[in-house]
Structures are given as C-alpha cells and as structure tokens.
Design an enzyme around this catalytic site. Sequence first.
Site, PDB file in Angstrom:
ATOM      1  N   ASN A   1       0.806  -1.223   0.000  1.00  0.00           N
ATOM      2  CA  ASN A   1       0.000   0.000   0.000  1.00  0.00           C
ATOM      3  C   ASN A   1       0.842   1.279   0.000  1.00  0.00           C
ATOM      4  O   ASN A   1       0.352   2.330  -0.387  1.00  0.00           O
ATOM      5  CB  ASN A   1      -0.933  -0.035   1.225  1.00  0.00           C
ATOM      6  CG  ASN A   1      -1.507   1.318   1.557  1.00  0.00           C
ATOM      7  OD1 ASN A   1      -2.444   1.782   0.918  1.00  0.00           O
ATOM      8  ND2 ASN A   1      -0.909   2.008   2.531  1.00  0.00           N
TER       9      ASN A   1
ATOM     10  N   SER B   1      -4.363   2.317  -8.540  1.00  0.00           N
ATOM     11  CA  SER B   1      -5.171   3.543  -8.590  1.00  0.00           C
ATOM     12  C   SER B   1      -5.909   3.549  -9.919  1.00  0.00           C
ATOM     13  O   SER B   1      -5.427   2.969 -10.901  1.00  0.00           O
ATOM     14  CB  SER B   1      -4.254   4.766  -8.531  1.00  0.00           C
ATOM     15  OG  SER B   1      -4.959   5.928  -8.922  1.00  0.00           O
TER      16      SER B   1
ATOM     17  N   TYR C   1       3.467   8.605 -11.536  1.00  0.00           N
ATOM     18  CA  TYR C   1       2.521   7.903 -10.653  1.00  0.00           C
ATOM     19  C   TYR C   1       1.684   6.899 -11.457  1.00  0.00           C
ATOM     20  O   TYR C   1       1.513   5.745 -11.044  1.00  0.00           O
ATOM     21  CB  TYR C   1       1.631   8.947  -9.981  1.00  0.00           C
ATOM     22  CG  TYR C   1       0.661   8.407  -8.957  1.00  0.00           C
ATOM     23  CD1 TYR C   1       1.099   8.019  -7.689  1.00  0.00           C
ATOM     24  CD2 TYR C   1      -0.693   8.301  -9.244  1.00  0.00           C
ATOM     25  CE1 TYR C   1       0.192   7.542  -6.742  1.00  0.00           C
ATOM     26  CE2 TYR C   1      -1.600   7.828  -8.307  1.00  0.00           C
ATOM     27  CZ  TYR C   1      -1.144   7.449  -7.054  1.00  0.00           C
ATOM     28  OH  TYR C   1      -2.036   6.975  -6.117  1.00  0.00           O
ATOM     29  N   ALA C   2       1.180   7.334 -12.616  1.00  0.00           N
ATOM     30  CA  ALA C   2       0.348   6.436 -13.448  1.00  0.00           C
ATOM     31  C   ALA C   2       1.165   5.225 -13.902  1.00  0.00           C
ATOM     32  O   ALA C   2       0.653   4.095 -13.884  1.00  0.00           O
ATOM     33  CB  ALA C   2      -0.196   7.198 -14.651  1.00  0.00           C
ATOM     34  N   ALA C   3       2.415   5.468 -14.280  1.00  0.00           N
ATOM     35  CA  ALA C   3       3.260   4.346 -14.730  1.00  0.00           C
ATOM     36  C   ALA C   3       3.500   3.370 -13.576  1.00  0.00           C
ATOM     37  O   ALA C   3       3.446   2.145 -13.755  1.00  0.00           O
ATOM     38  CB  ALA C   3       4.589   4.873 -15.266  1.00  0.00           C
ATOM     39  N   SER C   4       3.714   3.914 -12.371  1.00  0.00           N
ATOM     40  CA  SER C   4       3.935   3.028 -11.213  1.00  0.00           C
ATOM     41  C   SER C   4       2.676   2.219 -10.906  1.00  0.00           C
ATOM     42  O   SER C   4       2.751   1.022 -10.595  1.00  0.00           O
ATOM     43  CB  SER C   4       4.380   3.831  -9.978  1.00  0.00           C
ATOM     44  OG  SER C   4       3.299   4.553  -9.412  1.00  0.00           O
TER      45      SER C   4
HETATM   46  P1  NAP Z   1      -0.958   8.673   2.721  1.00  0.00           P
HETATM   47  O1  NAP Z   1      -1.955   8.986   3.769  1.00  0.00           O
HETATM   48  O2  NAP Z   1       0.007   9.711   2.286  1.00  0.00           O
HETATM   49  O3  NAP Z   1      -0.177   7.355   3.158  1.00  0.00           O
HETATM   50  C1  NAP Z   1       0.930   6.878   2.451  1.00  0.00           C
HETATM   51  C2  NAP Z   1       1.579   5.805   3.277  1.00  0.00           C
HETATM   52  O4  NAP Z   1       2.732   5.311   2.558  1.00  0.00           O
HETATM   53  C3  NAP Z   1       2.069   6.321   4.618  1.00  0.00           C
HETATM   54  O5  NAP Z   1       1.857   5.341   5.606  1.00  0.00           O
HETATM   55  C4  NAP Z   1       3.557   6.507   4.375  1.00  0.00           C
HETATM   56  O6  NAP Z   1       4.237   6.338   5.598  1.00  0.00           O
HETATM   57  C5  NAP Z   1       3.845   5.363   3.437  1.00  0.00           C
HETATM   58  N1  NAP Z   1       5.071   5.553   2.674  1.00  0.00           N
HETATM   59  C6  NAP Z   1       5.338   6.538   1.785  1.00  0.00           C
HETATM   60  N2  NAP Z   1       6.574   6.399   1.312  1.00  0.00           N
HETATM   61  C7  NAP Z   1       7.098   5.314   1.916  1.00  0.00           C
HETATM   62  C8  NAP Z   1       8.354   4.664   1.842  1.00  0.00           C
HETATM   63  N3  NAP Z   1       9.335   5.105   1.047  1.00  0.00           N
HETATM   64  N4  NAP Z   1       8.554   3.557   2.599  1.00  0.00           N
HETATM   65  C9  NAP Z   1       7.580   3.106   3.441  1.00  0.00           C
HETATM   66  N5  NAP Z   1       6.383   3.672   3.532  1.00  0.00           N
HETATM   67  C10 NAP Z   1       6.150   4.780   2.782  1.00  0.00           C
HETATM   68  O7  NAP Z   1      -1.685   8.239   1.366  1.00  0.00           O
HETATM   69  P2  NAP Z   1      -2.951   7.292   1.081  1.00  0.00           P
HETATM   70  O8  NAP Z   1      -3.897   8.121   0.325  1.00  0.00           O
HETATM   71  O9  NAP Z   1      -3.374   6.553   2.273  1.00  0.00           O
HETATM   72  O10 NAP Z   1      -2.271   6.283   0.038  1.00  0.00           O
HETATM   73  C11 NAP Z   1      -2.111   4.896   0.271  1.00  0.00           C
HETATM   74  C12 NAP Z   1      -1.999   4.202  -1.072  1.00  0.00           C
HETATM   75  O11 NAP Z   1      -3.236   4.375  -1.782  1.00  0.00           O
HETATM   76  C13 NAP Z   1      -0.920   4.767  -1.970  1.00  0.00           C
HETATM   77  O12 NAP Z   1      -0.276   3.729  -2.667  1.00  0.00           O
HETATM   78  C14 NAP Z   1      -1.691   5.636  -2.936  1.00  0.00           C
HETATM   79  O13 NAP Z   1      -1.033   5.785  -4.167  1.00  0.00           O
HETATM   80  C15 NAP Z   1      -2.967   4.830  -3.080  1.00  0.00           C
HETATM   81  N6  NAP Z   1      -4.101   5.589  -3.573  1.00  0.00           N
HETATM   82  C16 NAP Z   1      -4.600   6.640  -2.871  1.00  0.00           C
HETATM   83  C17 NAP Z   1      -5.675   7.359  -3.400  1.00  0.00           C
HETATM   84  C18 NAP Z   1      -6.281   8.524  -2.679  1.00  0.00           C
HETATM   85  O14 NAP Z   1      -7.148   9.198  -3.255  1.00  0.00           O
HETATM   86  N7  NAP Z   1      -5.911   8.808  -1.444  1.00  0.00           N
HETATM   87  C19 NAP Z   1      -6.229   6.990  -4.627  1.00  0.00           C
HETATM   88  C20 NAP Z   1      -5.694   5.901  -5.308  1.00  0.00           C
HETATM   89  C21 NAP Z   1      -4.629   5.214  -4.770  1.00  0.00           C
HETATM   90  P3  NAP Z   1       5.555   7.132   6.047  1.00  0.00           P
HETATM   91  O15 NAP Z   1       5.455   8.519   5.513  1.00  0.00           O
HETATM   92  O16 NAP Z   1       5.491   7.013   7.534  1.00  0.00           O
HETATM   93  O17 NAP Z   1       6.686   6.359   5.462  1.00  0.00           O
END
Ligand code: NAP
Length: 242
Positions: free
Chosen positions: A85, A137, A150-153
């Site tokens: 995640n 996503s 981001y889209a590519a990932s």
């Molecule tokens: P968030 O609140 O910013 O949470 C991101 C999480 O990833 C945090 O726990 C952060 O923890 C962790 N993280 C970031 N970089 C990291 C690293 N290098 N190593 C380990 N942990 C890392 O964002 P979110 O919205 O919950 O996103 C969670 C996932 O859902 C992501 O993959 C995001 O792309 C996906 N997503 C979100 C949305 C949306 O609308 N929110 C939509 C589609 C997909 P630390 O900073 O403590 O490391």
Amino acid sequence: MIEGKVALITGASSGIGEAIVRKFVSDGAYVLGVARSEDKLRAIKEKLGENFDYETADVSDYERAKEIVEKLVKEKGRIDILVNNAGVTEDTLLMRMDEEKWDRVININLKGAFNYSRHAVAYMARQRSGVVINISSIVGIYGNTAQTNYAASKAGLIGLTKSIAKELGKRGVRAVAVAPGFIETPMTESLPEKLKKAVLDMTPLGRFGKPEEVANLVLFLSSDLASFITSTVVEISGGLVI
Ligand code: NAP
C-alpha cells in the site's frame, strides 16, 4: 473473516494503510505494519496492542524488505496476506518531470511492491496459500495529466499483480489489484480546491471515498470469501472515470 491470519501491510502509518491495519486487527488478524514514521506507528501500536507490531523501513530498500519478511515468518511461522500500500505522488507535467521525481515514485510505489512480494511469495508458495493485494489507482488504468510517474507506477502494479497470479495460482497464491478513485487521506487533502471540485463533478456518487471503504474491500479480498478472485483489478471510485 481473517481471524488468526498473519498480514504484512506497507504504508501502515497513515490514510488507507492505517485504515486497513485497524480493520484487519479488529477482525482478529495479526498485522505487521511497515512505514518510515516511527511516531505514527508507535501511536497505532498503543491503541491496537499485541495484534499489531511495526518495523520502520523505506519500502524501496530491497535488503530491508527481505529482513522484515524473514523476521515475520520466523516469529509467526507464516505470512498469509501482503498488502503493498505504501505510495507517494510527485506531480508535474512530463516536460517538467526530472529524473529524481520519476525515480522516487517508481522506486517507492512499484519497486517497493516488488521487494515485499518477492520475499513474501516464497513463503506463500511453500505454505500453498496466500494473498497479495496491491494498492494501485484508477490513474494506473486511465492515466492522468501531470502524473506520468505515478500512473506508470500504478499501471506497473497491475502487471505485477496479474503476473504473480499467473505464476503462483497453482500453488494457492492469489493476487488482486485494488484501484481507488479519490479517497480522503493526507495524500489528497492538500490538492487545489478547483481540482477537487472537478473530481467531485465527475464522480457519480457525488462524494470522495473514505479510507475505511477501501479497507472493507481489502478485507473481503484478503478473506476466503474471495477464494476464486485473482488476477484482476477492482475499482473503488464511486464510479469516477478520469
Ligand atoms: P498517505 O496517507 O500519504 O499514506 C501513504 C503511506 O505510505 C504512509 O503510511 C507513508 O508512511 C507510506 N510511505 C510513503 N513512502 C514510503 C516509503 N518510502 N517507505 C515506506 N512507507 C512509505 O496516502 P494514502 O492516500 O493513504 O495512500 C495509500 C496508497 O493508496 C498509496 O499507494 C496511494 O497511491 C494509493 N491511492 C490513494 C488514493 C487517494 O485518493 N488517497 C487513490 C488511489 C490510490 P511514512 O510517511 O510514515 O513512510
């Protein structure tokens, strides 16, 4: 639904990851959470108690992923569920995208999922059971302006998911990608109001999603109720198509 299962969730300190942690623990699973912010992980541990532990790590670190998965299996004897995640955005137009922004997003979002899947599936294959859920996503399906990295990932995560499913299905391992639309988390709260309004206008349900709604889906997909679901992408977006 997943009582007694052993799960590893990356990006456990915030937003969707934290919601999945809470949901899993309240359903009776043991969860190991991985993220970089120790203070946030410690606060979650204080609330959830013995069924939650954490490791601080950057998911892009391959050796650390190996160490963490090995330690979990040594202590708990197995790994049933892996939720990749952890994710970040570094949005800018392609013509302004520098190498650093590209590499950072790919290394965390895509390589991070490879790192944990690579080590977890070795044990899942031996156990003849396991589930890998990759948080992709809708941007990985449809693309989006200013989000080429981001889209590519996120598209890469879909390929990773389907390939894990094909490689390991006969050994009892399922893999599913979850593609959220716009969810209310720290990742999205700082986006410009104009953009948020445009997204709302395009969302048939007329609202943003909540992290708990994504967690509900991940709980279902991780459980035996989803025992015939693999190699697919499940959108959770209120109907948003971008
Ligand atoms: P968030 O609140 O910013 O949470 C991101 C999480 O990833 C945090 O726990 C952060 O923890 C962790 N993280 C970031 N970089 C990291 C690293 N290098 N190593 C380990 N942990 C890392 O964002 P979110 O919205 O919950 O996103 C969670 C996932 O859902 C992501 O993959 C995001 O792309 C996906 N997503 C979100 C949305 C949306 O609308 N929110 C939509 C589609 C997909 P630390 O900073 O403590 O490391």
